[in-house]
Each structure stands twice: as C-alpha cells, then as structure tokens.
Design a protein around this motif. Structure first.
Motif, short mmCIF file in Angstrom:
data_model
loop_
_atom_site.label_atom_id
_atom_site.label_comp_id
_atom_site.label_asym_id
_atom_site.label_seq_id
_atom_site.Cartn_x
_atom_site.Cartn_y
_atom_site.Cartn_z
N ALA A 1 0.88 -1.54 0.21
CA ALA A 1 0.02 0.25 0.23
C ALA A 1 0.81 2.00 0.06
CB ALA A 1 -0.80 0.03 0.94
N GLU B 1 3.53 1.54 -1.74
CA GLU B 1 4.35 1.72 -2.85
C GLU B 1 3.17 2.69 -3.04
OE1 GLU B 1 7.04 2.24 -5.46
OE2 GLU B 1 7.59 1.69 -3.57
N ARG B 2 2.22 2.20 -3.48
CA ARG B 2 1.27 2.37 -4.51
C ARG B 2 0.60 3.80 -3.91
NH1 ARG B 2 -1.47 -3.15 -2.96
NH2 ARG B 2 -2.25 -1.19 -1.66
N GLN C 1 3.42 5.73 -5.48
CA GLN C 1 3.52 6.04 -7.42
C GLN C 1 2.21 6.96 -7.29
OE1 GLN C 1 5.71 4.77 -9.26
NE2 GLN C 1 6.78 4.57 -7.68
N ALA C 2 1.32 6.87 -6.63
CA ALA C 2 0.16 8.44 -6.88
C ALA C 2 0.25 9.29 -7.13
CB ALA C 2 -1.47 7.48 -5.86
N LEU D 1 -5.74 5.57 -0.94
CA LEU D 1 -4.26 5.46 -0.62
C LEU D 1 -3.90 6.20 1.37
CD1 LEU D 1 -3.20 5.59 -3.95
CD2 LEU D 1 -3.81 3.77 -2.77
#
Length: 168
Positions: A104, A106-107, A110-111, A154
């Motif tokens: 989560a 890493e997501r 990236q977002a 996120l």
C-alpha cells in the motif's frame, strides 16, 4: 524636362542646403526635437513605466521538476524535507509492519508521484515537525494532494498524534 539628370538631383541639393554649415541631427536630437520628438519620447517613457510597474505577480516557478517523492506523505524540495499536512500513508520498506502495508505504501508513493507530475505544485508551509521536516499543505493546480490521496483510498486523514496501524 522630366527624368533629366537635373530633376533627379534636386532633392539632394535641397537636403544639402538644409544642413549647410551644420551637422545632421543625431537620433537623440530627433527624439527630443520640437516637432514630434517630444511626443515620441513621452510614448517610450509611458511604455517603459507600464512594463516596470505592472501589478501582475511574477509567474510561480514550476516546482514539480525539483521535487522528489520519498514516500506517500513526504517529499523533498532540494535539501528540504516536507511532510504533507492532512494525511497519513503506509510506511515503506523495513518500517512497514506487514506485507499489505509495504504494498500500500508503494501504491501511495506512485500516486503522489503522478499527482505532482500532473500540474503546478504549490506549498503552504506551516512550521516543522519533531523530525525537523517542514509541514506544508501541498496543492497541484489548486487541488489538495491530501484530499486526492484520501479519496483514492491510499491515505487516511491525519491531524497529528498516534497513527493507526495499517495491518489490523
């Protein structure tokens, strides 16, 4: 006789008679002259003043080229570490308590990279935290980054204090 040698030189002779014994005027003298030069000088001064004293603020620098993303809620601007106010994201790497939190995190990172690359970034600094990071509200094209990441699921709203676990 039209087109003869004498008729073609008449304007040249007239011009020589005008400046006989005198030098031709300099460009500055023409600008400052009595006929229209004063008006030309006035227009030039007014134009220069309009450029110098305009009320429009200088354009904001595009910060997204200088920003690097550390994790989902921390960015760097040069040597300055900035903690984004209003959200909490999962911890990266060895600080993650479980595999879900690491994925989560890493997501979320990236977002955040995608959001910053999308438009003009503005920072509203609000002090520092206990780790020496600058606390700031971050907006991209007027949209709050914290609200965007929270809406995408996120991140969580965060106002300080103890964090909830991402693994429970």
């Amino acid at each position: 006789m039209i087109g003869s040698f004498g008729s073609r030189t008449r304007p040249l002779r007239q011009a020589r008679r005008l400046f006989l014994g005198r030098r031709p005027p300099s460009p500055l003298a023409i600008l400052l002259g009595r006929r229209h030069g004063g008006f030309v000088l006035f227009l030039l001064a007014a134009f220069a003043a309009a450029i110098i004293f305009t009320d429009s603020p200088p354009p904001a620098p595009a910060l997204h080229y200088a920003i690097s993303v550390y994790d989902g809620d921390t960015i760097r601007l040069g040597q300055e570490r900035i903690r984004i106010v209003g959200l909490d994201t999962p911890e990266l790497g060895h600080r993650a308590e479980c595999e879900f939190e690491a994925l989560a995190a890493e997501r979320a990172k990236q977002a955040l990279i995608g959001e910053i690359a999308r438009g003009n970034v503005e920072l509203q600094r609000q002090g520092t935290d206990r780790y020496g990071r600058t606390l700031a509200r971050v907006t991209v094209d007027g949209r709050d980054v914290a609200d965007t990441l929270i809406a995408q699921g996120l991140a969580r709203p965060y106002g300080g204090g103890r964090r909830e676990s991402w693994c429970s």
